[in-house]
Design an enzyme around this catalytic site. Sequence first.
Site, PDB file in Angstrom:
ATOM      1  N   ARG A 203      53.813 -60.175  19.641  1.00  0.00           N
ATOM      2  CA  ARG A 203      52.864 -59.711  20.931  1.00  0.00           C
ATOM      3  C   ARG A 203      54.069 -60.495  22.043  1.00  0.00           C
ATOM      4  O   ARG A 203      53.525 -62.395  22.504  1.00  0.00           O
ATOM      5  CB  ARG A 203      51.568 -59.791  20.925  1.00  0.00           C
ATOM      6  CG  ARG A 203      50.531 -59.205  19.878  1.00  0.00           C
ATOM      7  CD  ARG A 203      49.535 -59.767  19.083  1.00  0.00           C
ATOM      8  NE  ARG A 203      49.146 -58.853  18.070  1.00  0.00           N
ATOM      9  CZ  ARG A 203      48.601 -58.026  17.971  1.00  0.00           C
ATOM     10  NH1 ARG A 203      48.550 -56.937  19.192  1.00  0.00           N
ATOM     11  NH2 ARG A 203      48.115 -57.069  16.794  1.00  0.00           N
TER      12      ARG A 203
ATOM     13  N   THR B 136      49.654 -47.843  14.787  1.00  0.00           N
ATOM     14  CA  THR B 136      48.752 -48.611  14.518  1.00  0.00           C
ATOM     15  C   THR B 136      47.891 -48.376  13.382  1.00  0.00           C
ATOM     16  O   THR B 136      47.459 -46.697  13.158  1.00  0.00           O
ATOM     17  CB  THR B 136      47.575 -48.724  15.766  1.00  0.00           C
ATOM     18  OG1 THR B 136      46.270 -48.914  15.062  1.00  0.00           O
ATOM     19  CG2 THR B 136      47.138 -47.712  16.623  1.00  0.00           C
TER      20      THR B 136
ATOM     21  N   ASP C 274      42.187 -45.296  16.247  1.00  0.00           N
ATOM     22  CA  ASP C 274      41.649 -45.712  17.853  1.00  0.00           C
ATOM     23  C   ASP C 274      42.213 -44.842  18.403  1.00  0.00           C
ATOM     24  O   ASP C 274      41.821 -45.192  19.622  1.00  0.00           O
ATOM     25  CB  ASP C 274      40.859 -46.735  17.566  1.00  0.00           C
ATOM     26  CG  ASP C 274      41.633 -47.957  17.512  1.00  0.00           C
ATOM     27  OD1 ASP C 274      43.227 -48.006  17.757  1.00  0.00           O
ATOM     28  OD2 ASP C 274      41.447 -49.621  18.367  1.00  0.00           O
TER      29      ASP C 274
ATOM     30  N   ARG D 256      35.206 -52.372  -8.245  1.00  0.00           N
ATOM     31  CA  ARG D 256      34.353 -51.726  -8.389  1.00  0.00           C
ATOM     32  C   ARG D 256      34.131 -51.890 -10.181  1.00  0.00           C
ATOM     33  O   ARG D 256      32.870 -51.683 -10.377  1.00  0.00           O
ATOM     34  CB  ARG D 256      34.019 -49.828  -8.191  1.00  0.00           C
ATOM     35  CG  ARG D 256      32.531 -49.715  -8.156  1.00  0.00           C
ATOM     36  CD  ARG D 256      32.518 -48.146  -7.848  1.00  0.00           C
ATOM     37  NE  ARG D 256      32.529 -48.384  -6.161  1.00  0.00           N
ATOM     38  CZ  ARG D 256      31.347 -47.868  -5.986  1.00  0.00           C
ATOM     39  NH1 ARG D 256      30.213 -48.342  -6.968  1.00  0.00           N
ATOM     40  NH2 ARG D 256      31.007 -46.777  -4.784  1.00  0.00           N
TER      41      ARG D 256
ATOM     42  N   LYS E  61      16.102 -47.899  -8.441  1.00  0.00           N
ATOM     43  CA  LYS E  61      16.540 -46.167  -9.061  1.00  0.00           C
ATOM     44  C   LYS E  61      17.669 -47.417  -9.833  1.00  0.00           C
ATOM     45  O   LYS E  61      18.581 -46.178 -10.614  1.00  0.00           O
ATOM     46  CB  LYS E  61      16.547 -45.870  -7.768  1.00  0.00           C
ATOM     47  CG  LYS E  61      16.386 -45.032  -7.471  1.00  0.00           C
ATOM     48  CD  LYS E  61      16.872 -43.680  -6.390  1.00  0.00           C
ATOM     49  CE  LYS E  61      17.432 -44.009  -5.346  1.00  0.00           C
ATOM     50  NZ  LYS E  61      17.832 -43.479  -4.225  1.00  0.00           N
TER      51      LYS E  61
ATOM     52  N   SER F 272      24.973 -52.391  -9.391  1.00  0.00           N
ATOM     53  CA  SER F 272      25.811 -52.494  -9.045  1.00  0.00           C
ATOM     54  C   SER F 272      25.984 -51.835  -7.481  1.00  0.00           C
ATOM     55  O   SER F 272      25.469 -50.550  -7.770  1.00  0.00           O
ATOM     56  CB  SER F 272      27.330 -52.732  -9.968  1.00  0.00           C
ATOM     57  OG  SER F 272      27.478 -51.191  -9.866  1.00  0.00           O
TER      58      SER F 272
ATOM     59  N   HIS G  69      44.977 -59.129   5.721  1.00  0.00           N
ATOM     60  CA  HIS G  69      46.456 -58.367   6.352  1.00  0.00           C
ATOM     61  C   HIS G  69      46.950 -57.655   5.260  1.00  0.00           C
ATOM     62  O   HIS G  69      48.023 -56.895   5.197  1.00  0.00           O
ATOM     63  CB  HIS G  69      47.442 -59.376   6.694  1.00  0.00           C
ATOM     64  CG  HIS G  69      47.201 -59.552   7.851  1.00  0.00           C
ATOM     65  ND1 HIS G  69      45.923 -60.899   8.337  1.00  0.00           N
ATOM     66  CD2 HIS G  69      46.933 -59.874   9.168  1.00  0.00           C
ATOM     67  CE1 HIS G  69      46.288 -60.442   9.717  1.00  0.00           C
ATOM     68  NE2 HIS G  69      46.954 -59.940  10.289  1.00  0.00           N
TER      69      HIS G  69
ATOM     70  N   ARG H 210      47.341 -54.398   6.216  1.00  0.00           N
ATOM     71  CA  ARG H 210      48.984 -53.904   7.179  1.00  0.00           C
ATOM     72  C   ARG H 210      50.019 -53.172   6.826  1.00  0.00           C
ATOM     73  O   ARG H 210      51.343 -52.633   7.190  1.00  0.00           O
ATOM     74  CB  ARG H 210      49.247 -54.899   8.718  1.00  0.00           C
ATOM     75  CG  ARG H 210      47.685 -54.867   9.137  1.00  0.00           C
ATOM     76  CD  ARG H 210      48.269 -54.499  10.508  1.00  0.00           C
ATOM     77  NE  ARG H 210      49.390 -55.281  11.026  1.00  0.00           N
ATOM     78  CZ  ARG H 210      48.734 -56.556  11.630  1.00  0.00           C
ATOM     79  NH1 ARG H 210      47.163 -56.665  12.440  1.00  0.00           N
ATOM     80  NH2 ARG H 210      49.983 -57.657  12.254  1.00  0.00           N
TER      81      ARG H 210
HETATM   82  P1  ATP Z   1      47.127 -52.867  17.902  1.00  0.00           P
HETATM   83  O1  ATP Z   1      46.800 -51.556  17.398  1.00  0.00           O
HETATM   84  O2  ATP Z   1      48.035 -54.003  16.881  1.00  0.00           O
HETATM   85  O3  ATP Z   1      46.966 -54.347  18.529  1.00  0.00           O
HETATM   86  P2  ATP Z   1      49.088 -52.973  20.599  1.00  0.00           P
HETATM   87  O4  ATP Z   1      50.284 -52.322  20.652  1.00  0.00           O
HETATM   88  O5  ATP Z   1      47.832 -52.604  21.607  1.00  0.00           O
HETATM   89  O6  ATP Z   1      49.260 -52.948  18.995  1.00  0.00           O
HETATM   90  P3  ATP Z   1      48.720 -55.211  22.008  1.00  0.00           P
HETATM   91  O7  ATP Z   1      49.309 -56.698  21.956  1.00  0.00           O
HETATM   92  O8  ATP Z   1      47.584 -55.111  22.952  1.00  0.00           O
HETATM   93  O9  ATP Z   1      49.203 -54.691  21.209  1.00  0.00           O
HETATM   94  O10 ATP Z   1      50.339 -55.411  23.228  1.00  0.00           O
HETATM   95  C1  ATP Z   1      51.739 -54.864  22.545  1.00  0.00           C
HETATM   96  C2  ATP Z   1      52.838 -55.945  24.174  1.00  0.00           C
HETATM   97  O11 ATP Z   1      52.633 -54.868  24.848  1.00  0.00           O
HETATM   98  C3  ATP Z   1      52.060 -57.153  24.216  1.00  0.00           C
HETATM   99  O12 ATP Z   1      52.252 -58.220  23.361  1.00  0.00           O
HETATM  100  C4  ATP Z   1      52.868 -56.953  25.733  1.00  0.00           C
HETATM  101  O13 ATP Z   1      54.079 -57.238  25.522  1.00  0.00           O
HETATM  102  C5  ATP Z   1      52.401 -56.010  25.879  1.00  0.00           C
HETATM  103  N1  ATP Z   1      51.822 -55.566  27.039  1.00  0.00           N
HETATM  104  C6  ATP Z   1      50.071 -54.763  26.605  1.00  0.00           C
HETATM  105  N2  ATP Z   1      49.506 -55.315  27.573  1.00  0.00           N
HETATM  106  C7  ATP Z   1      49.816 -55.249  28.790  1.00  0.00           C
HETATM  107  C8  ATP Z   1      49.823 -54.979  30.346  1.00  0.00           C
HETATM  108  N3  ATP Z   1      49.162 -55.172  30.952  1.00  0.00           N
HETATM  109  N4  ATP Z   1      51.144 -55.845  30.661  1.00  0.00           N
HETATM  110  C9  ATP Z   1      52.297 -55.865  30.787  1.00  0.00           C
HETATM  111  N5  ATP Z   1      52.782 -55.427  28.830  1.00  0.00           N
HETATM  112  C10 ATP Z   1      51.269 -55.172  27.897  1.00  0.00           C
END
Ligand code: ATP
Length: 326
Positions: free
Chosen positions: A75, A129, A133, A158, A215, A219, A256, A259
Amino acid sequence: MKEIKKIAVLTSGGDSPGMNAAIRAVVRTGINEGYEMVGSIRGYHGLISGEIVPLHSRSVSNIIQRGGTILKSARCKAFYEKEERKKAYEKMQTIGIDALVVIGGDGTFTGAKLFGKEYGIPIVGLPGTIDNDLYGTDFTIGYDTAINTVMEAVDKLRDTAYSHDRLFIIEVMGRDAGFIALRSGIATGAEIILVPESPTYIDEMLYKLEKDWKKNKTSGIIIVSEGDDSGGAMEVEREINEHFPDFETRVSILGHIQRGGSPSAMDRVLASTLGNAAIMTIKDGVSGVMLGMVDNEVELTSFEKSIKHHQHIDLELLDMARVLAI
Ligand code: ATP
């Protein structure tokens, strides 16, 4: 438009199983089309710092089955800053990168949209991801594997739930969306599924548990999305214990492990198909789009649309799950 010779690929945001399969497909299709391929390490960080590695056909050998991402993900806070994006652009110019393939979620596409507009760089995105979503694709890369991971874990829990007459409350990932909870809940025959998209009425849940108990259901499994308005698995357990002190409950927060892991066949095929199509899209001169799979066809959705809209869970499936859990 400038002739494209060198293309960089990067993975950004949370990692998801199948990202490597996507990288492999992007790199090999790119090489096959005559492009020079490179990878940016740790998402947008690599563009700013210049940590760019050459990617050949053999660089992506033996990775289709591996979870995580060989390019690492991050990030990158700096990329939110205009000045830092300028640095990234200048680094790209120095290295000679003409186009980008970004693999991530809607944050990644938000950054890509801005960057593409500011500097006119061709950029396409792949949905990587586990949350599923994203608007513009029926399935995201990593979602199917995550559900299978949850399913295996719940099956194991289970066994104990049945043997000890216990109620397991299992929290799964999904801060804003209940895809993982809903699908894994159906796949494991969960008694109750709680998702952020549908309000949780504790009284209703307690009534169902009491009915089940009468019923002879001694579990059970409750699957809760981490973003559900109940407050999560611990809170659900607290409510149950308060009303039914005789019920033996256990909480399991899967965290985690959802993931990671080797991608499922479905995720590998999805990642390979979209990775291949990403290069062909750049070759066709199209930019600013996310590639997705809709009704088994590759479809392009503008970053703008994919960011603005969200895919919604099918609430009819939630109703069906209730019927199947009587
Ligand atoms: P996940 O589904 O895992 O959250 P994502 O792509 O939505 O994936 P984010 O952490 O929201 O994950 O975004 C990934 C990276 O994209 C950020 O760390 C940043 O580098 C870049 N990014 C996100 N939003 C912006 C923005 N508004 N402007 C510039 N860069 C952005």
